[in-house]
Write a protein that holds these residues in place. Structure first.
Motif, mmCIF file in Angstrom:
data_model
loop_
_atom_site.group_PDB
_atom_site.id
_atom_site.type_symbol
_atom_site.label_atom_id
_atom_site.label_comp_id
_atom_site.label_asym_id
_atom_site.label_seq_id
_atom_site.Cartn_x
_atom_site.Cartn_y
_atom_site.Cartn_z
ATOM 1 N N LYS A 25 0.835 -1.213 0.000
ATOM 2 C CA LYS A 25 0.000 0.000 0.000
ATOM 3 C C LYS A 25 0.868 1.260 0.000
ATOM 4 O O LYS A 25 0.555 2.251 -0.677
ATOM 5 C CB LYS A 25 -0.925 -0.011 1.218
ATOM 6 C CG LYS A 25 -1.878 1.177 1.313
ATOM 7 C CD LYS A 25 -2.807 1.008 2.497
ATOM 8 C CE LYS A 25 -3.789 2.185 2.586
ATOM 9 N NZ LYS A 25 -3.125 3.437 2.955
ATOM 10 N N SER A 26 1.963 1.241 0.761
ATOM 11 C CA SER A 26 2.883 2.382 0.774
ATOM 12 C C SER A 26 3.531 2.577 -0.588
ATOM 13 O O SER A 26 3.777 3.709 -1.016
ATOM 14 C CB SER A 26 3.958 2.173 1.843
ATOM 15 O OG SER A 26 3.388 2.148 3.138
ATOM 16 N N GLU A 65 1.105 4.413 -2.777
ATOM 17 C CA GLU A 65 1.032 5.834 -2.431
ATOM 18 C C GLU A 65 2.211 6.626 -2.979
ATOM 19 O O GLU A 65 2.141 7.856 -3.082
ATOM 20 C CB GLU A 65 0.947 5.981 -0.909
ATOM 21 C CG GLU A 65 -0.376 5.464 -0.331
ATOM 22 C CD GLU A 65 -0.342 5.309 1.176
ATOM 23 O OE1 GLU A 65 0.757 5.476 1.761
ATOM 24 O OE2 GLU A 65 -1.395 5.007 1.765
ATOM 25 N N TRP A 87 -7.331 -2.989 0.758
ATOM 26 C CA TRP A 87 -6.709 -1.696 1.057
ATOM 27 C C TRP A 87 -5.744 -1.288 -0.067
ATOM 28 O O TRP A 87 -5.667 -0.118 -0.428
ATOM 29 C CB TRP A 87 -5.976 -1.760 2.391
ATOM 30 C CG TRP A 87 -6.875 -2.075 3.532
ATOM 31 C CD1 TRP A 87 -6.934 -3.239 4.239
ATOM 32 C CD2 TRP A 87 -7.862 -1.217 4.096
ATOM 33 N NE1 TRP A 87 -7.891 -3.174 5.211
ATOM 34 C CE2 TRP A 87 -8.481 -1.936 5.155
ATOM 35 C CE3 TRP A 87 -8.306 0.072 3.825
ATOM 36 C CZ2 TRP A 87 -9.506 -1.392 5.927
ATOM 37 C CZ3 TRP A 87 -9.330 0.620 4.599
ATOM 38 C CH2 TRP A 87 -9.908 -0.115 5.626
ATOM 39 N N ASN A 103 -7.910 -0.242 -3.099
ATOM 40 C CA ASN A 103 -8.476 1.098 -2.888
ATOM 41 C C ASN A 103 -7.439 2.185 -3.160
ATOM 42 O O ASN A 103 -7.709 3.173 -3.856
ATOM 43 C CB ASN A 103 -8.993 1.232 -1.459
ATOM 44 C CG ASN A 103 -10.315 0.512 -1.246
ATOM 45 O OD1 ASN A 103 -11.041 0.243 -2.193
ATOM 46 N ND2 ASN A 103 -10.626 0.188 -0.008
ATOM 47 N N SER A 104 -6.254 2.035 -2.603
ATOM 48 C CA SER A 104 -5.197 3.037 -2.785
ATOM 49 C C SER A 104 -4.806 3.163 -4.250
ATOM 50 O O SER A 104 -4.531 4.263 -4.748
ATOM 51 C CB SER A 104 -3.969 2.673 -1.943
ATOM 52 O OG SER A 104 -4.281 2.695 -0.572
ATOM 53 N N GLU A 150 -7.371 5.178 -6.049
ATOM 54 C CA GLU A 150 -7.344 6.559 -5.573
ATOM 55 C C GLU A 150 -6.278 7.378 -6.294
ATOM 56 O O GLU A 150 -6.475 8.562 -6.563
ATOM 57 C CB GLU A 150 -7.105 6.588 -4.064
ATOM 58 C CG GLU A 150 -8.322 6.181 -3.238
ATOM 59 C CD GLU A 150 -8.014 6.102 -1.753
ATOM 60 O OE1 GLU A 150 -6.909 6.512 -1.360
ATOM 61 O OE2 GLU A 150 -8.860 5.616 -0.986
ATOM 62 N N CYS A 195 -13.782 5.568 -3.687
ATOM 63 C CA CYS A 195 -12.870 5.747 -4.822
ATOM 64 C C CYS A 195 -13.519 6.585 -5.925
ATOM 65 O O CYS A 195 -12.822 7.235 -6.713
ATOM 66 C CB CYS A 195 -12.442 4.391 -5.377
ATOM 67 S SG CYS A 195 -11.384 3.441 -4.274
#
Length: 862
Positions: A404-405, A408, A440, A443-444, A447, A483
């Protein structure tokens, strides 16, 4: 005063004495209150008291048992370092305000001595230190347009040293600085040179430089570059008696990089305190200490940063404690800009890779979050060779929070890369994230998808665009419905990148978004409709955007209505003139229906300069002028003032259309100037302030408005005269008034001798806060009109290009004939920059229908 629990501070003590006493009080809230005052006190007591009184308190305070007190101390340390630093802003401001008569006298004496000594000269031997050099370097010294010296080219040396050269003082203007520019050539025989860095040197400073002195090279904006230094290896002034003269006249000292004893308090006291707070048991304290260390690094030179700051980061990065490694990762990212490309490449990148390979999940996660910033500063080559391989490996990490990081940081890493080379890689990474097992991560990924497409630009794959268009329709078991908000928020950027009309999928996506009833989606679209209208043009706007625009104008949520009203002027400017005219009544409806929401009327008033330009002459005179007059009489003062500041733009527009059509506005000005209500006469002053500070080609001010303004200083109400003193007088004194008739200057001179206390106090002082409020409105109005002109020109260019694309013949099967040698010149030879005077003239082109065809002759030329 009473703080808490009956505590009363001793008012006989100074602020410094109270901090010394109460920072160690038994009541925790008292300690906290006085620790928070340390930096404010430091700014008042001076460096000597800081070093002797405040700094010794720090070591004891950081051992406080309350985490809030330690956190407050960490917040103070960064500001304290900025105050102690010799380059702090307050000291710099004081130096600017000091008179420079002594320096002028010194230069005059040296100039006279040089005239008596024709052989006087300065010998220089220069060297440059830089990270890398694969080409040739040379230096050119000049003063204004006069080239003083140009060195030979030295090839492939990172620290080139040029031969000694001499410049005669007879060729130097003593009052003008010397400009030293370093140029680079990539290969021998190259005719052009690339700018590498520059340095401006005052002539008086040359007399104080010594051998091996150094100055940083700056970019074109005069911002020092950390990794490039200019060295004066040898410097000699001949004859010797000229140097003696410079010593006798006692020139003001040159800014030096030598350390003062107070400066050592930063490296010997503050940094050790921050270092202890960085390993505090409380997370908030550690984060505040991290911010403080970044501030401290900003006031230290490059050597001190390497010696003191990087040592702290290195110790944290190789500590066994997981929390300390996380702080080290944050520091690497926060310090990147300060350290510069060379240190980021040689120090930050290797340490970051070491942390990214850590067995602890939280350490890897924190390391990933620093990749984007390090990649941006270090450059693409470092990113490609060192960071991207590790980044791709982390994208497949077994722990979802690490992946997830990585998601981002996708946009940051794409922005730091060559998108032509890496777009396929980032597209494949997104595909994997879109189908990740973790909700998760998915979703990211969705986004950031809109931002990723915009960053990749023309290199965004069709697959990415297809994924983006599917977001509103994706099932809830795939991603969260939130989203869809990010899809709506990034829609204008994606349209600008991909092209709304060229992508039918985007049109379908927009239609799905406009039917979404959730507040975040409606609000995101409402605030961006005017930008989307500018991107897609009048025809597509009328076809797809007018309906949602009308719907959001009547939305039941004020925040949604606010978004669409706020951009209403720009949206209407993007419509065809015939369609635009129909919205004059809608503007009136908004104003009349917002009696309980005065901020909607303020939003309309702020857009009056745009409304003054985009409608036809008839609509402007019959409807928009009445709206202006209505808002002049609004019950809220802010609305009245904002409307008053639009007066000059209406005068300019009407005067250019027909000078006689200005009569109603001039009559309105006279009614306010002669009104029996003092608030109306005050508003007249605001109108005049806007008129004299806004560029205009009309003679109306001196002919019709000035006689009315000259009566204001004799107004029977003091508040009206005070308004004149606060808004008109400073404009004349500061030169910001574009008109300054002698009759008005005479009145101001008489007011300066006014015996009445209130008037004397206001006329002899500039009230910056009042002027700033007016300046903000005036500047905003000019920027809106300038932006309107730019948008109109961009739209016209897009329409012409679209028509050419439609009428272009099909591509020939065989190779086309070579183009002729001579090319036809463009018909449009006008300059594009048109910001202040004449800006309304260009805006009036918005009132003509867009052309449906291009002349055949021009088409053939293109």
């Amino acid at each position: 005063g009473v703080v808490r629990n009956g505590f009363v501070a001793d008012e006989t003590l100074t602020e410094l004495q109270r901090i010394e006493k109460y920072s160690f009080h038994t009541i925790a809230i008292t300690r906290l209150a006085y620790v928070r005052r340390i930096s404010d006190c430091a700014g008042k007591v001076g460096l000597d008291a800081i070093v002797k009184k405040l700094v010794p308190l720090l070591d004891k305070i950081l051992r406080d048992t309350e985490k809030d007190v330690r956190s407050a101390l960490a917040e103070q340390l960064g500001s304290l370092a900025e105050i102690i630093s010799p380059e702090n802003s307050s000291s710099a401001d004081k130096k600017k305000d000091e008179p420079n008569d002594h320096k002028e006298q010194a230069l005059l004496e040296m100039t006279n001595t040089i005239k008596e000594t024709p052989e006087s000269a300065i010998k220089l031997k220069l060297s440059i230190q830089m990270p890398t050099n694969k080409g040739g370097l040379y230096i050119k010294l000049s003063q204004q347009k006069n080239i003083l010296h140009e060195t030979e080219i030295i090839w492939e040396e990172t620290s080139p040293t040029w031969k000694e050269f001499k410049i005669a003082f007879q060729d130097i203007e003593m009052k003008h600085p010397m400009k030293l520019v370093c140029w680079a050539k990539e290969e021998k025989g190259q005719k052009t040179s690339d700018f590498l860095g520059m340095c401006m040197i005052e002539i008086s400073d040359l007399f104080q430089l010594q051998s091996d002195s150094s100055l940083p090279l700056c970019n074109r904006f005069n911002v020092p570059m950390k990794d490039m230094m200019l060295f004066f290896r040898e410097i000699e002034i001949t004859p010797k008696r000229l140097s003696a003269v410079s010593n006798d006249v006692n020139l003001p000292p040159i800014k030096s990089a030598t350390k003062k004893k107070e400066h050592k308090a930063i490296t010997h006291k503050l940094i050790p305190c921050i270092q202890k707070l960085l390993i505090d048991e409380d997370q908030e304290v550690r984060e505040k200490a991290c911010e403080a260390l970044v501030k401290v690094a900003g006031v230290l030179d490059e050597v001190e940063v390497q010696t003191n700051i990087l040592t702290v980061v290195l110790l944290l990065a190789h500590d066994e404690n997981e929390k300390h490694k996380i702080i080290a990762s944050k520091l690497l990212s926060s310090l990147a800009k300060i350290l510069g490309p060379l240190l980021c490449s040689n120090f930050c990148a290797p340490e970051l890779l070491h942390l990214a390979d850590d067995p602890k999940v939280n350490v890897r996660k924190a390391a990933v979050q620093s990749f984007g910033q390090i990649a941006r500063v270090a450059g693409y080559e470092v990113s490609k060779k060192k960071l991207l391989p590790s980044f791709r490996a982390l994208a497949k990490d077994q722990v979802w929070s690490v992946r997830k990081s990585v998601v981002e940081q996708l946009v940051e890493m794409a922005a730091a890369s060559d998108t032509k080379e890496t777009s396929q890689m980032f597209g494949a990474m997104f595909e994997a994230f879109a189908n990740d097992a973790s909700r998760w991560v998915r979703n990211s990924a969705f986004e950031v998808l809109g931002r990723l497409i915009h960053t990749l630009g023309d290199h965004a794959s069709k697959s990415l665009i297809s994924w983006y268009c599917k977001i509103p329709a994706l099932a809830s078991n795939k991603i969260d419905q939130e989203c869809t908000f990010f899809c709506a928020y990034n829609f204008p950027a994606v349209c600008k990148t991909v092209g709304f009309a060229r992508t039918p999928e985007l049109i379908s996506t927009f239609q799905q978004l406009t039917t979404d009833t959730r507040y975040p989606v409606r609000r995101a679209l409402a605030f961006s409709l005017h930008e989307l209208a500018h991107i897609i043009g009048p025809r597509m706007t009328e076809k797809y955007l007018v309906a949602p625009f009308n719907k959001y104008l009547k939305d039941g949520t004020n925040e949604v209505r606010q978004g669409v009203i706020q951009g209403m002027g720009y949206f209407l400017a993007s419509l065809a003139p015939a369609k635009r005219e129909s919205y004059t009544q809608e503007i009136w409806t908004i104003v009349r229906n917002s009696q309980r929401s005065w901020r909607f009327r303020e939003l309309i008033a702020k857009q009056l300069p745009i409304f003054s330009q985009i409608f036809s002459h008839k609509s402007t005179k019959d409807s928009i002028l009445k709206l202006l007059s209505y808002l002049f009489r609004d019950e809220v003062a802010v609305v009245r003032k904002v409307a008053a500041m639009a007066m000059p733009h209406f005068l300019n527009r009407l005067y250019k259309d027909d000078a006689e059509s200005c009569a109603p506005l001039l009559a309105e000005l006279k009614r306010f100037a002669e009104s029996k209500t003092y608030k109306d006469r005050q508003l007249f002053v605001f109108m005049c302030e806007a008129i004299i500070t806004t560029p205009s080609t009309t003679p109306l001010f001196e002919e019709s408005i000035l006689p009315l303004l000259l009566k204001i200083p004799s107004d029977p109400i003091t508040n009206v005269k005070i308004s004149f003193c606060k808004h008109i007088v400073p404009r004349l004194r500061q030169g910001t008034s574009l008109v300054a008739p002698e009759s008005l200057k005479k009145i101001v001179a008489e007011m300066e001798g006014e015996k009445e206390s209130d008037i004397a106090r206001f006329v002899n002082h500039v009230h910056a806060a009042d002027l700033k409020r007016s300046d903000d409105i005036i500047q905003s109005n000019l920027e809106m009109l300038s932006d309107l002109v730019t948008r109109a020109k961009e739209q016209k260019e897009r329409e012409m290009q679209a028509e050419l694309d439609q009428k272009a013949p099909p591509a020939p099967k065989s190779a086309p004939a070579p183009p002729p040698k001579s090319e036809a010149k463009s018909k449009d030879g006008t300059e594009s920059g048109n910001r202040a005077l004449g800006v309304e003239k260009d805006v009036l082109n918005l009132n003509s229908e867009p052309s449906d065809a291009i002349e055949e002759e021009e088409l053939e030329q293109r």
